[in-house]
Scaffold this motif. Sequence first.
Motif, PDB file in Angstrom:
ATOM      1  N   ASP A  27      -9.324 -29.669   3.412  1.00 60.13           N
ATOM      2  CA  ASP A  27      -8.469 -28.694   4.108  1.00 60.13           C
ATOM      3  C   ASP A  27      -8.331 -29.011   5.589  1.00 60.13           C
ATOM      4  N   LEU A  28      -9.413 -29.482   6.195  1.00 52.74           N
ATOM      5  CA  LEU A  28      -9.379 -29.696   7.652  1.00 52.74           C
ATOM      6  C   LEU A  28     -10.081 -30.999   7.993  1.00 52.74           C
ATOM      7  N   ARG A  59      -2.188 -24.225  -3.019  1.00 51.97           N
ATOM      8  CA  ARG A  59      -3.228 -23.844  -2.073  1.00 51.97           C
ATOM      9  C   ARG A  59      -3.210 -22.358  -1.740  1.00 51.97           C
ATOM     10  N   LYS A  60      -4.385 -21.869  -1.354  1.00 54.14           N
ATOM     11  CA  LYS A  60      -4.523 -20.455  -1.007  1.00 54.14           C
ATOM     12  C   LYS A  60      -4.359 -20.241   0.492  1.00 54.14           C
ATOM     13  N   ALA A  61      -4.211 -18.990   0.865  1.00 55.97           N
ATOM     14  CA  ALA A  61      -3.903 -18.634   2.258  1.00 55.97           C
ATOM     15  C   ALA A  61      -4.884 -19.257   3.251  1.00 55.97           C
ATOM     16  N   TYR A  62      -6.189 -19.186   2.959  1.00 52.21           N
ATOM     17  CA  TYR A  62      -7.174 -19.613   3.955  1.00 52.21           C
ATOM     18  C   TYR A  62      -7.173 -21.122   4.178  1.00 52.21           C
ATOM     19  N   GLN A  63      -6.515 -21.853   3.258  1.00 52.28           N
ATOM     20  CA  GLN A  63      -6.546 -23.313   3.380  1.00 52.28           C
ATOM     21  C   GLN A  63      -5.532 -23.857   4.384  1.00 52.28           C
ATOM     22  N   PHE A  64      -4.625 -23.006   4.845  1.00 55.93           N
ATOM     23  CA  PHE A  64      -3.631 -23.467   5.806  1.00 55.93           C
ATOM     24  C   PHE A  64      -4.159 -23.332   7.226  1.00 55.93           C
ATOM     25  N   VAL A  65      -3.646 -24.179   8.096  1.00 52.47           N
ATOM     26  CA  VAL A  65      -3.948 -24.026   9.514  1.00 52.47           C
ATOM     27  C   VAL A  65      -2.792 -23.254  10.125  1.00 52.47           C
ATOM     28  N   GLU A  80     -10.703 -13.189  -0.461  1.00 53.15           N
ATOM     29  CA  GLU A  80     -11.173 -14.449  -1.042  1.00 53.15           C
ATOM     30  C   GLU A  80     -12.595 -14.780  -0.552  1.00 53.15           C
ATOM     31  N   TRP A  81     -12.805 -14.633   0.755  1.00 54.29           N
ATOM     32  CA  TRP A  81     -14.094 -15.018   1.353  1.00 54.29           C
ATOM     33  C   TRP A  81     -15.247 -14.176   0.826  1.00 54.29           C
ATOM     34  N   TYR A  87      -1.669 -30.007  -6.327  1.00 54.74           N
ATOM     35  CA  TYR A  87      -2.753 -29.218  -5.722  1.00 54.74           C
ATOM     36  C   TYR A  87      -2.258 -28.546  -4.448  1.00 54.74           C
ATOM     37  N   ALA A  96     -13.028 -25.385  -6.346  1.00 52.47           N
ATOM     38  CA  ALA A  96     -11.696 -24.986  -5.882  1.00 52.47           C
ATOM     39  C   ALA A  96     -10.946 -26.137  -5.212  1.00 52.47           C
ATOM     40  N   HIS A  97     -11.624 -27.263  -5.008  1.00 57.06           N
ATOM     41  CA  HIS A  97     -10.982 -28.369  -4.282  1.00 57.06           C
ATOM     42  C   HIS A  97     -10.865 -29.662  -5.093  1.00 57.06           C
ATOM     43  N   ALA A 156      -7.153 -13.616   2.839  1.00 58.43           N
ATOM     44  CA  ALA A 156      -8.246 -14.566   3.076  1.00 58.43           C
ATOM     45  C   ALA A 156      -9.595 -13.858   2.988  1.00 58.43           C
ATOM     46  N   LEU A 201     -13.048 -22.269   8.796  1.00 54.42           N
ATOM     47  CA  LEU A 201     -12.985 -20.990   8.070  1.00 54.42           C
ATOM     48  C   LEU A 201     -13.807 -21.071   6.796  1.00 54.42           C
ATOM     49  N   GLY A 230     -14.880 -21.174   3.016  1.00 54.95           N
ATOM     50  CA  GLY A 230     -14.228 -21.691   1.820  1.00 54.95           C
ATOM     51  C   GLY A 230     -13.477 -22.993   1.997  1.00 54.95           C
ATOM     52  N   LYS A 231     -13.343 -23.457   3.239  1.00 54.96           N
ATOM     53  CA  LYS A 231     -12.608 -24.710   3.454  1.00 54.96           C
ATOM     54  C   LYS A 231     -13.494 -25.920   3.170  1.00 54.96           C
TER      55      LYS A 231
END
Lengths: 201, 471
Positions: free
Chosen positions: B28-29, A194-200, B260-261, A190, B12-13, B257, B118, B120-121
Amino acid sequence: MEPLVKHEGKVVCMNRLNVDTDQIIPKQFLKRIERDGFGEFLFYDWRYEADGTPNAEFELNTARAQGATILLADENFGCGSSREHAVWALADYGFRVVIAPSFADIFFNNCFKNGVLPIVIPSDLRKELAETHAKGQWERATVDLEAQVIETDCGQRFQFEVDPHKRYMLLNGLDDIGLTLQYEDDIRAYEASRKAYQFVY
Amino acid sequence: MGKTLFEKVWDAHVVKQLPDGQALLYIDLHLVHEVTSPQAFAGLRFAKRAVRQPAQTFATMDHNVPTVNPTDVRDAIAKKQIETLMENCREFNVSLAGLDSPFQGIVHVIGPELGLTLPGKTIVCGDSHTSTHGAFGALAFGIGTSEVEHVLATQCLWQNRPKTMRIRLNGSLQSGITAKDVILGLIAKYGVNFGTGYVVEYAGTLIPQLSMEQRMTICNMSIEFGARAGMMAPDETTIAYVKGRQHAPAGEAWEAAVTEWRTLVSDADAQFDLDIEFDVNALEPQVTWGTNPGMGGGVNGIVPDPADAATETEARAIRQALEYMGLEPGTKISEIPIQHVFIGSCTNARIEDLRLAAAIVEGRKVAAGVHAMVVPGSKQVKQQAEEEGLHKIFLAAGFEWREPGCSMCLGMNPDIIPAGERCASTSNRNFEGRQGRGARTHLVSPAMAAAAAIAGHFVDVRTFQSEGVTA
């Protein structure tokens, strides 16, 4: 975690709606960095007067409630803050089972992580049990998680529902993390997708 | 059939779906604070486990922090908890906005502010008000300490798929009415557990009219009616808020991003398990009179009579609440005198909240016998407010201007209300003892809290603005 298969114990009844976790364990006791030792502070502001003497009227302080390990609570028990300290306090005090018509979600999940079984029963049944308990018709109950049955010492018997995954974990005293790590390859796969927005950044 | 916003983020998760209904959900966070994390880090250490994704974990200190001089922590146990977080972050390589950082603040204020939050997280934190971050179209919820340890070790959580509810907030707010009144009004109408088991999506004609700060106030209090999370679809307001923030994507990653959003909306044919509408046009400023956030109503109303309750259990709950609050049935809400005003918390301590309160108090004085304080949500909010001169307005009126933290919202630090005294508070919980043993909390918006500070009692901010002081 201590497994829970079958538990027999004394029942104490609490007729209060929306008991929040601030009441179960008030904030002044959240500063400890350990998991144990919270039992003496359980329901502190209700259990003790401002001068520290026990409040004789509070449910847990009655002679009848001494040694209780099963709590018969009311609607929306454990609402409010996510503090797991609430469950640590209940468990440390000696409670292994909490029965109520409904629970707040986070509290409900926290119970299972600490060997405490929260059981949802219909409102009507809860009302009946509270009434017969108040009349002294029964004192103790046996909770059988394997059979999903509660039996009171006056012979009343009823089934309850429980999530099969949570039941399995509690019956075996399993640690979630150990189970999850069996899926490490899935987690790694998984993470690779991951997609771009999922990274910090 | 189409998907809801929640379903899109959830699907998606999912790392692994088990046949018994449990899903292993990727996080994600992970936001961390000093109170609910020490036992989790201790668990990792005991089992010789590492933090799986330190870069997706971010810590700050907020619950315990003194707001007069934050580095002067006199409570030895609180100090130990703060030091423990510093040690844990060092040992496990987790970023920390500590007391010396210009980015320290309430965890639910700094997440969005730093661009960590952000659309989608999936976002979790050992704090029930994590629902705040749903305002960005994230799936965000509070977890217990065992789950904190689980996320630290695996970056995942086992979850049952919740039910979905849509609440269509329709209409426009009258001048002086805020997002806080919307969420308090909603909970007063439906009760404190109607959201249990659900993730709520707020939709309707009101949402596009709201700033991000106001959206966060609504999502923040989703937990107060039992909902695990509240969400709002991201739109241009969301994207404009996020753009350029410290940890937000930039350049090509930003474009990817945003693309996607824009897909994060409930499809027209998506089905919700429950769909309700709440009209906000006629909404009055809200004030709570009891000991849970659902025990409240309009400022022009009266304290209810337990004799009018539908059931004996409810009557008992109202009686208990009134006894604790020291109120008599039939008392006009606007005649309840207050001794304290607290403007702060993860619900209402963002820059817009402070601007709103400052506009009310400008050129006026806090009523005699009232102790009023403003606790900005973060160091950045405080700095921004000072650049705008808001602190001078508050100080000139007689408010205290403090350093950031959770403060009087839960009174874990020295900021507590004495027993029997009454506080108009912009926070989120009016539970017994929440602001101190025997303290009486009335939840209100920042505008209503500011007006109460000047008048010395509750007052309808709509007439207050036009007519001035009515004390």
